[in-house]
Scaffold this active site. Structure first.
Site, PDB file in Angstrom:
ATOM      1  N   SER A  12      -4.683   9.192   7.901  1.00 38.89           N
ATOM      2  CA  SER A  12      -4.021   7.854   8.215  1.00 38.89           C
ATOM      3  C   SER A  12      -3.177   7.830   6.919  1.00 38.89           C
ATOM      4  O   SER A  12      -1.969   7.860   6.870  1.00 38.89           O
ATOM      5  CB  SER A  12      -5.173   7.177   7.728  1.00 38.89           C
ATOM      6  OG  SER A  12      -6.194   7.379   7.002  1.00 38.89           O
TER       7      SER A  12
ATOM      8  N   GLU B 241     -12.736  18.000   6.950  1.00 37.67           N
ATOM      9  CA  GLU B 241     -13.255  16.721   7.528  1.00 37.67           C
ATOM     10  C   GLU B 241     -13.880  16.994   8.649  1.00 37.67           C
ATOM     11  O   GLU B 241     -13.227  18.309   9.305  1.00 37.67           O
ATOM     12  CB  GLU B 241     -12.664  15.399   7.091  1.00 37.67           C
ATOM     13  CG  GLU B 241     -13.083  15.584   5.827  1.00 37.67           C
ATOM     14  CD  GLU B 241     -12.016  14.195   4.508  1.00 37.67           C
ATOM     15  OE1 GLU B 241     -12.673  13.727   3.904  1.00 37.67           O
ATOM     16  OE2 GLU B 241     -11.670  13.929   6.182  1.00 37.67           O
TER      17      GLU B 241
ATOM     18  N   ARG C 161      -8.896   8.456  15.239  1.00 41.86           N
ATOM     19  CA  ARG C 161      -7.963   8.949  14.699  1.00 41.86           C
ATOM     20  C   ARG C 161      -8.544   9.743  13.920  1.00 41.86           C
ATOM     21  O   ARG C 161      -9.800  10.152  13.191  1.00 41.86           O
ATOM     22  CB  ARG C 161      -7.608   8.006  13.466  1.00 41.86           C
ATOM     23  CG  ARG C 161      -7.035   8.115  12.064  1.00 41.86           C
ATOM     24  CD  ARG C 161      -6.200   7.552  11.156  1.00 41.86           C
ATOM     25  NE  ARG C 161      -7.671   6.844  10.980  1.00 41.86           N
ATOM     26  CZ  ARG C 161      -8.142   7.643   9.115  1.00 41.86           C
ATOM     27  NH1 ARG C 161      -8.015   8.682   8.977  1.00 41.86           N
ATOM     28  NH2 ARG C 161      -9.414   7.155   8.873  1.00 41.86           N
TER      29      ARG C 161
ATOM     30  N   HIS D  60     -16.048   4.049  10.724  1.00 43.39           N
ATOM     31  CA  HIS D  60     -16.289   4.806  10.303  1.00 43.39           C
ATOM     32  C   HIS D  60     -17.750   5.354  11.040  1.00 43.39           C
ATOM     33  O   HIS D  60     -18.171   4.185  10.017  1.00 43.39           O
ATOM     34  CB  HIS D  60     -16.046   5.104   9.364  1.00 43.39           C
ATOM     35  CG  HIS D  60     -16.021   6.000   8.125  1.00 43.39           C
ATOM     36  ND1 HIS D  60     -17.092   6.717   8.018  1.00 43.39           N
ATOM     37  CD2 HIS D  60     -14.734   6.932   7.599  1.00 43.39           C
ATOM     38  CE1 HIS D  60     -17.139   7.148   7.019  1.00 43.39           C
ATOM     39  NE2 HIS D  60     -15.277   8.013   6.737  1.00 43.39           N
TER      40      HIS D  60
ATOM     41  N   GLY E  80       0.751  -1.351   0.017  1.00 43.91           N
ATOM     42  CA  GLY E  80       0.159   0.136   0.361  1.00 43.91           C
ATOM     43  C   GLY E  80       0.879   1.319   0.048  1.00 43.91           C
ATOM     44  O   GLY E  80       1.951   1.262  -0.082  1.00 43.91           O
ATOM     45  N   ALA E  81       0.373   2.558   0.308  1.00 46.25           N
ATOM     46  CA  ALA E  81       1.033   3.803   0.820  1.00 46.25           C
ATOM     47  C   ALA E  81       1.824   3.794   0.739  1.00 46.25           C
ATOM     48  O   ALA E  81       3.311   4.070   1.121  1.00 46.25           O
ATOM     49  CB  ALA E  81       0.013   4.160   1.022  1.00 46.25           C
TER      50      ALA E  81
ATOM     51  N   ARG F  32     -15.123  11.441  14.491  1.00 48.37           N
ATOM     52  CA  ARG F  32     -15.920  10.066  14.143  1.00 48.37           C
ATOM     53  C   ARG F  32     -16.416   9.286  15.616  1.00 48.37           C
ATOM     54  O   ARG F  32     -17.619   8.250  15.330  1.00 48.37           O
ATOM     55  CB  ARG F  32     -15.046   9.195  13.212  1.00 48.37           C
ATOM     56  CG  ARG F  32     -14.565  10.033  12.035  1.00 48.37           C
ATOM     57  CD  ARG F  32     -13.575   8.989  11.209  1.00 48.37           C
ATOM     58  NE  ARG F  32     -13.416   9.476   9.762  1.00 48.37           N
ATOM     59  CZ  ARG F  32     -12.610   9.352   8.936  1.00 48.37           C
ATOM     60  NH1 ARG F  32     -12.323   8.241   9.425  1.00 48.37           N
ATOM     61  NH2 ARG F  32     -12.163   9.536   7.280  1.00 48.37           N
TER      62      ARG F  32
ATOM     63  N   GLN G  96     -10.861   7.290   0.186  1.00 46.68           N
ATOM     64  CA  GLN G  96     -11.569   8.259  -0.835  1.00 46.68           C
ATOM     65  C   GLN G  96     -11.777   9.545   0.112  1.00 46.68           C
ATOM     66  O   GLN G  96     -11.247  10.456  -0.900  1.00 46.68           O
ATOM     67  CB  GLN G  96     -13.358   8.258  -0.405  1.00 46.68           C
ATOM     68  CG  GLN G  96     -13.824   6.837  -1.114  1.00 46.68           C
ATOM     69  CD  GLN G  96     -14.989   7.007  -1.079  1.00 46.68           C
ATOM     70  OE1 GLN G  96     -15.559   7.576  -0.629  1.00 46.68           O
ATOM     71  NE2 GLN G  96     -15.668   5.773  -0.853  1.00 46.68           N
TER      72      GLN G  96
END
Length: 546
Positions: free
Chosen positions: A385, A116, A380, A238, A15-16, A284, A48
């Site tokens: 992330s 956000e 978080r 989430h 991944g990243a 969240r 996203q």
């Protein structure tokens, strides 16, 4: 036939975090990258919203740090937060250099920044509503061009390999055994340095926004190898996953709420202002608990996220992926609300590492969601992330390069021994245990917890682990069995950590301990085979011995 591979660095995860590290090392060393499935099937690809970074003159490092500390409910390590935020701009600049096409303002050269939950400024840089895919695509493209990076798709790591050197008191990590799904054999991957970048463990829950790969492999392997883990009780749910019988794990990005979407009850009434003055832009954990409360209070199956009051043009421009995906299920988000429910999304705890990603085991590093860096605390904050992945991957790469030449070549490890196992004719045991594990974790160790529920979960996980261990020792292993074994280990760590925490804080909410303790403590679990030379835990830690 079993094969043997040797590289300077072995990166487990594509991944990243894993690819960022590999790209930073490729000029100086040969790197193997293991991907448990196709390169583009990890959590990064499905992210996203975007990446939080201080990029605007109206914003500041201090504001980003403060927002993160508030969202983390008093448990963030301020030095880790500051380190991450201070390196946010250069991390974004590096991604732009790799070819990531972030969204720009209409007719302008400036990048579009959105807001956000938990953020006091617009600081989320994004690529429409498919930022993870844009980042991952660019990193994969760059990795494919590097002759020093060897990519191994469909290779699932089974166990880490360690060795003891003469005259040195500590074990060091020298590789891993990995199952090749293409030939169904387990091969040896040897390296001077091993890096875990395997993502989180949200697949331990029945409902999750994560792909099937999020089975906690790196956390479980590190624990078995003697590494500490911390704060595993903080599992982020989430608030808004698409609720539809045919939609398996589709996340509705938080950016919708950042751009003015409202959460509503089935009768069309907004409810978030009753729970928090920030309403839909609350962190969240608050939003997820509010939705869970309303669903249970009303006995309804879901709540609704409504952005239909915005123009169709605005929605199409900013959320093309969400719009297209919802249309597949007959939902036109320009005209009607989206049915949503909370789902397990992110593992805030993980393998204990320092600022360079070094674990307790010599020459074993860990980066990304697999880790506990102290950045996220008890919750978080949105879009921190991917930032953590890039910042810590770059830091780990720098540390590895400084030490690599002094690390001796490891001894050649023996091949995987399958001489005493047979093929299973009862794989139904795996599927049954997999389903039972995820269901009782959702019921007993979910958004709201009680001591009684946690005790039930403890009883169940012990029985399951006994069955899994027996099966593992007698039959030829498969991908499903490896992941089930890892999920059971992670489930135990989550349950134990949750029992240790006698308070409600951030993502951990207990009906038996509804108040927040005046003292913020991390929950650090120490394995019986602890790999560290000296166990030093500061005063704000709570330690549980195995």
């Amino acid at each position: 036939m079993n094969k043997y591979y040797s590289h300077d660095i072995l990166v487990i995860g594509s991944g990243a975090a894993g690819l960022t590290l590999a790209l930073h090392l490729a000029k100086y060393a040969n790197v193997a990258v293991l991907s448990k499935s196709a390169l583009n099937e990890g959590s990064t690809w499905f992210a996203q919203g975007g990446i939080a970074a201080v990029l605007d003159d109206q914003d500041s490092i201090e504001a980003h740090v403060a927002d993160t500390l508030i969202a983390g409910a008093g448990l963030c390590h301020e030095d880790a937060v500051r380190f991450t935020v201070e390196h946010s701009k250069e991390a974004i600049e590096w991604l732009i250099d790799q070819g990531v096409n972030f969204t720009r303002e209409n007719g302008k050269t400036d990048y579009h920044l959105t807001q956000e939950g938990g953020h006091s400024h617009r600081r989320i840089i994004h690529s429409a509503d498919a930022t993870g895919q844009a980042v991952h695509t660019s990193l994969i493209d760059q990795a494919l061009q590097q002759s020093n990076i060897e990519l191994f798709e469909h290779h699932l790591a089974v166990n880490l390999i360690t060795q003891a050197d003469d005259g040195y008191p500590r074990l060091r990590c020298t590789g891993a055994y990995a199952l090749n799904h293409n030939d169904d054999h387990i091969h040896v991957f040897q390296a001077k340095v091993v890096v875990l970048a395997t993502g989180g463990a949200s697949k331990v829950y029945l409902y999750t926004s994560n792909p099937d790969s999020a089975s906690g492999d790196g956390i479980a392997m590190a624990w078995r190898a003697g590494c500490r883990v911390a704060n595993m009780e903080f599992n982020q749910f989430h608030p808004t996953c698409l609720y539809h019988p045919n939609a398996k794990t589709f996340l509705i990005t938080e950016a919708l709420r950042g751009e003015g979407a409202y959460l509503k009850l089935p009768n069309g009434e907004r409810f978030m202002p009753r729970f928090d003055e920030r309403a839909e832009l609350a962190p969240r954990d608050i939003v997820a608990r509010a939705i869970d409360h309303e669903i249970k209070r009303l006995g309804c199956k879901c709540v609704y996220l409504d952005i239909s009051h915005k123009s169709p043009e605005f929605i199409s421009e900013h959320f093309p992926t969400v719009k297209a995906r919802c249309l597949e299920f007959g939902i036109d988000i320009t005209k009607e609300p989206i049915p949503v429910v909370p789902a397990a999304h992110y593992t805030c705890g993980g393998v204990v590492v320092d600022r360079n990603g070094q674990t307790d085991l010599e020459h074993l590093y860990a980066i990304g969601e697999t880790t506990f860096t102290g950045l996220h605390g008890a919750n978080r904050m949105a879009s921190n992330s991917l930032l953590e992945c890039i910042v810590y991957a770059r830091s780990a790469a720098e540390d590895i390069l400084a030490k690599l030449n002094a690390i001796p070549q490891p001894d050649k490890s023996p091949a995987w021994d399958e001489s005493r196992v047979t093929d299973s004719d009862e794989d139904v045991v795996i599927s049954h245990n997999w389903d039972e594990l995820r269901r009782f974790m959702w019921d007993y160790v979910g958004i709201v917890r009680t001591h009684k529920r946690l005790e039930r979960a403890t009883h169940r996980i012990k029985l399951l682990q006994k069955e899994i261990a027996e099966y593992y020792s007698h039959y030829k292993i498969s991908g499903d069995l490896i992941e089930l074994r890892n999920l059971a280990t992670v489930a135990e760590l989550i349950i134990r950590s949750a029992i240790e925490r006698k308070e409600s804080r951030g993502l951990h909410f207990s009906l038996d301990y509804p108040n927040k303790s005046p003292v913020a403590r991390d929950t650090v679990l120490v394995p019986a085979n602890f790999a560290g030379q000296n166990l030093i835990i500061s005063k704000n830690r709570s330690v549980a011995e195995e």
